[in-house]
Design an enzyme around this catalytic site. Structure first.
Site, PDB file in Angstrom:
ATOM      1  N   LYS A  55       0.846  -1.201   0.000  1.00 11.33           N
ATOM      2  CA  LYS A  55       0.000   0.000   0.000  1.00 11.33           C
ATOM      3  C   LYS A  55       0.879   1.247   0.000  1.00 11.33           C
ATOM      4  CE  LYS A  55      -0.364  -0.081   5.067  1.00 11.33           C
ATOM      5  NZ  LYS A  55      -1.276  -0.103   6.225  1.00 11.33           N
ATOM      6  N   ARG A 154     -10.553   0.010  14.625  1.00  4.85           N
ATOM      7  CA  ARG A 154     -10.214   0.763  13.417  1.00  4.85           C
ATOM      8  C   ARG A 154     -11.016   0.266  12.233  1.00  4.85           C
ATOM      9  NH1 ARG A 154      -4.191   0.820  10.762  1.00  4.85           N
ATOM     10  NH2 ARG A 154      -4.806  -1.347  10.378  1.00  4.85           N
ATOM     11  N   TYR A 276      15.219  30.600   7.858  1.00  2.36           N
ATOM     12  CA  TYR A 276      14.005  31.341   8.189  1.00  2.36           C
ATOM     13  C   TYR A 276      13.913  31.626   9.685  1.00  2.36           C
ATOM     14  CZ  TYR A 276      11.749  30.916   3.607  1.00  2.36           C
ATOM     15  OH  TYR A 276      11.417  31.042   2.279  1.00  2.36           O
ATOM     16  N   MET A 322      11.282  24.531   2.370  1.00  5.15           N
ATOM     17  CA  MET A 322      10.530  23.702   1.427  1.00  5.15           C
ATOM     18  C   MET A 322      11.453  22.925   0.493  1.00  5.15           C
ATOM     19  SD  MET A 322       7.650  24.777  -1.407  1.00  5.15           S
ATOM     20  CE  MET A 322       6.366  25.162  -0.209  1.00  5.15           C
TER      21      MET A 322
END
Length: 381
Positions: A55, A154, A276, A322
């Site tokens: 998956k 779940r 940053y 990023m």
């Protein structure tokens, strides 16, 4: 001309192969290690069958490539999360292997699942009725696994649903029940009492359903012992090199190596603000390198870690951006690291589990987060 533009626009970034020269980072996936990990799991299971969970695009590493490697080791049963994943995998690996859809089939997706020869994992009475109806429409029995909720809350049929079905032999008309299955919540904690509690609940619930082979073990449960193995194990993480026995030496081989390119180097003086928010200021003269790699590539912004070059640790400075991360390369001789050189993020110097520990997460999230901008290099296949 417009048709050409539309066709190009319809393609996503993941459709385009990324060349090594054009990429900011390189992800090497060792399919030989994938195969060896599968062999090690099979050896521990003995005569019990071993599936492969592919998956989330094979935990981010390529479902079709991983499935093909596992098929060469005799794996004939795969698990995905969604019908769309199963349809794509069927196109890649062709007819033959069973492909089960763990999350079940959303309403209306049954015809596509039948056309792709997928096996439904039935998690509710409503899904059972829908799959039975699909079987009538197809004019043949359809394969399925019935999942029961043994205590994880779940997915799977609740105990009350299972008990209601016990008195209705017609409920499974048209359905070839190949497995009754459940999933353990705490298999990576061998001494957790929930493991045995769930196993006992599974025994009770499966006895109410059509007599079928059983499946309970994920990667970590394979290491809990034979009483958890049943007829089919469903390893995922261990196949990809994630440690299935946290706190103990990893019995699996590493599968991935992630390297990022140096985009620029520089020298800064004491007091220079870095990254940053200027969350870091140079405490003295520093040599820095900026790498073409960041949170858009799946490296979590909260990660506090390092890269390595020729065995030398190069700490991150400031925030993860990023598309870039700033490294302190002062430990290297001047000029040793240059633009275009590769530094290692995952590999011999830092395992997937090590990186997960630095980020306060698990290896699954590290792998599944890896983005599409890498040049992917497959070896050992």
């Amino acid at each position: 001309m417009n048709d050409t533009v539309n066709r190009v626009a319809a393609k996503t970034v993941t459709d385009w192969p990324v060349s090594e020269a054009a990429a900011g980072a390189i992800l090497t996936i060792d399919l030989g290690a994938v195969r060896e990990n599968y062999r090690r799991l099979k050896a521990r299971l003995g005569d019990v069958r071993c599936a492969g969970v592919v998956k989330a695009n094979g935990y981010g590493l390529g479902a079709s490539q991983v499935a093909s490697a596992l098929t060469s080791e005799g794996c004939d049963t795969f698990f995905v999360a969604l019908p769309a994943e199963g349809i794509k995998l069927r196109k890649a690996i062709g007819a033959g292997p069973d492909i089960y859809v763990l999350n079940g089939l959303p309403p209306g997706s049954e015809p596509e699942a039948v056309a792709a020869d997928l096996c439904a994992v039935i998690n509710s009475g409503a899904q059972l009725k829908a799959w039975s109806s699909a079987a009538r429409a197809a004019g043949r029995k359809l394969p399925a696994a019935v999942q029961v909720d043994s205590g994880m809350s779940r997915l799977g049929m609740a105990p009350a649903e299972v008990e209601a079905l016990a008195g209705d032999p017609s409920a499974f008309d048209g359905i070839d029940v190949r497995y009754v299955m459940s999933h353990l919540a705490c298999a990576d904690e061998p001494r957790h009492p929930a493991n045995e509690q769930q196993r006992q609940a599974f025994e009770r619930l499966r006895a109410m359903l059509p007599e079928s082979p059983a499946s309970l073990a994920n990667s970590s449960a394979i290491f809990l012992g034979p009483s958890y193995h049943y007829d089919l194990a469903r390893p995922g993480a261990a196949v990809y090199g994630i440690n299935p026995t946290p706190g103990e030496p990893n019995p699996m081989l590493p599968v991935v190596r992630l390297q990022a390119k140096v985009a620029q180097t520089r020298r800064v003086e004491k007091g220079a603000g870095i990254g940053y928010g200027h969350t870091y200021h140079a405490e003295g003269p520093l040599s820095l390198a900026t790498i073409s790699f960041g949170y858009a590539d799946g490296w979590l912004r909260r990660s506090a870690s390092a890269a390595w070059f020729e065995g030398v640790r190069l700490p991150f400075l400031g925030r993860v951006s990023m598309d870039s991360i700033i490294l302190d390369i002062s430990a290297l001789p001047p000029g040793r690291l240059r633009e275009g050189d590769l530094v290692e993020l995952l590999g011999p110097s830092q395992s997937v589990d090590d990186a997960a520990g630095h980020a306060g997460t698990i290896g699954y999230e590290i792998l599944a987060s890896l983005g599409p901008r890498f040049h992917r290099r497959y070896v050992g296949g």
